[in-house]
Design an enzyme around this catalytic site. Structure first.
Site, PDB file in Angstrom:
ATOM      1  N   LEU A 128       0.851  -1.200  -0.043  1.00 43.02           N
ATOM      2  CA  LEU A 128       0.076   0.019   0.120  1.00 43.02           C
ATOM      3  C   LEU A 128       0.804   1.243  -0.092  1.00 43.02           C
ATOM      4  O   LEU A 128       0.242   2.253  -0.525  1.00 43.02           O
ATOM      5  CB  LEU A 128      -0.747   0.111   1.317  1.00 43.02           C
ATOM      6  CG  LEU A 128      -1.775  -1.231   1.094  1.00 43.02           C
ATOM      7  CD1 LEU A 128      -2.574  -1.029   2.507  1.00 43.02           C
ATOM      8  CD2 LEU A 128      -2.841  -1.222  -0.174  1.00 43.02           C
ATOM      9  N   ASP A 129       2.063   1.294   0.524  1.00 44.09           N
ATOM     10  CA  ASP A 129       2.989   2.321   0.596  1.00 44.09           C
ATOM     11  C   ASP A 129       4.082   1.901  -0.293  1.00 44.09           C
ATOM     12  O   ASP A 129       4.825   1.377  -0.301  1.00 44.09           O
ATOM     13  CB  ASP A 129       3.407   2.711   2.097  1.00 44.09           C
ATOM     14  CG  ASP A 129       4.195   3.911   1.962  1.00 44.09           C
ATOM     15  OD1 ASP A 129       4.568   4.464   0.909  1.00 44.09           O
ATOM     16  OD2 ASP A 129       4.574   4.173   3.185  1.00 44.09           O
TER      17      ASP A 129
END
Ligand SMILES: *[C@@H]1O[C@H](CO)[C@@H](O)[C@H](O)[C@H]1NC(C)=O
Ligand SMILES: *[C@@H]1O[C@H](CO)[C@@H](O)[C@H](O)[C@H]1NC(C)=O
Ligand SMILES: *[C@@H]1O[C@H](CO)[C@@H](O)[C@H](O)[C@H]1NC(C)=O
Length: 251
Positions: free
Chosen positions: A65-66
């Site tokens: 997600l990051d």
């Protein structure tokens, strides 16, 4: 996530997800932009190998997600992931296709909501597009070897449009690596165009480039009026290419 991590060590010899804080250098895009294409290609290749692994991990398909470069470090030039806090393991549940939309600043993509009620392949697609926008666009096309630009352009297009899955993307990268190592991309070198520049150089002290053979070194030297000689240094890069010192001031 420990299961995933320990298995990653077993599964892929070339790829290690860093579990313990390792002496590494945080990935600095600005610095990376100033390194030779071969090193930038390596970072992208390592990333694709990592995403290939994550797409079929024991936990299911894992989405990062990051995806900021600061999530990664390099250890002796090899890319590793430092932080697995922000991941999505397994596909997302959905009612309709609209639940399976990936939103990016300049593009949205939608995958079908499967009959099982999950967004099939969403994590893999998010990873590929993030790799495209955070890594490939900056690192891959710039100064790619002339004989490989059509393959690089193809990767840029299929990842930027999400037309290829991670398997096909990995295949495309491995094909470039194979061609690059074999020197086959040098077979039809155009005569004397000034595509090569001595920047980035492997050394601050002079013009040190990676070449496949003395023939390529001669080709580079011939295509520049300022070059009058070259020397093969005996050192090699990670792909096994030779380092060559091209003499006279930097081209
Ligand atoms: C993506 O979708 C949102 C709404 O879900 C919309 O506001 C936005 O304009 C779309 N972006 C693009 C680039 O199509
Ligand atoms: C991919 O290629 C098509 C057709 O040439 C072009 O319209 C599109 O903008 C390209 N997309 C990317 C992300 O490069
Ligand atoms: C991707 O490759 C793996 C083996 O590396 C295979 O198990 C899997 O089925 C492939 N997936 C697709 C969609 O082809």
């Amino acid at each position: 996530l420990l299961l995933l991590l320990s298995l990653s060590h077993l599964n892929t010899a070339a790829l290690t997800v860093a579990v313990i804080l390792e002496q590494g250098t945080p990935l600095q895009m600005i610095q990376l932009l100033q390194t030779p294409w071969e090193d930038r290609f390596r970072v992208c290749l390592d990333l694709v190998r990592l995403l290939h692994f994550l797409s079929r991990s024991p936990l299911g398909s894992v989405g990062l997600l990051d995806f900021q470069p600061r999530q990664f470090i390099t250890v002796s030039g090899q890319l590793k992931l430092t932080d697995l806090d922000d991941v999505s393991a397994g596909e997302i549940a959905c009612w309709t296709d609209a639940d399976c939309t990936l939103k990016f600043p300049h593009r949205n993509f939608t995958v079908p909501c499967s009959t099982r009620g999950v967004c099939d392949g969403l994590n893999e697609k998010r990873n590929i597009y993030n790799a495209y926008r955070f890594f490939f666009t900056y690192l891959l096309p710039h100064q790619a070897p002339p004989g490989l630009t059509h393959l690089v352009d193809h990767i840029m297009n299929t990842t930027g449009e999400l037309k290829a899955d991670i398997n096909q993307t990995l295949e495309a990268f491995e094909q470039i690596l194979l061609l690059y190592k074999s020197g086959l991309h040098l077979d039809n070198l155009p005569s004397g165009n000034g595509e090569y520049r001595c920047w980035p150089s492997y050394s601050q002290q002079g013009c040190v480039l990676s070449v496949h053979s003395a023939r390529e070194a001669a080709y580079i030297c011939n295509s520049h009026s300022q070059c009058n000689s070259f020397t093969l240094t005996g050192q090699k890069t990670w792909t096994g290419e030779k380092l060559c010192l091209v003499s006279k001031t930097c081209l």
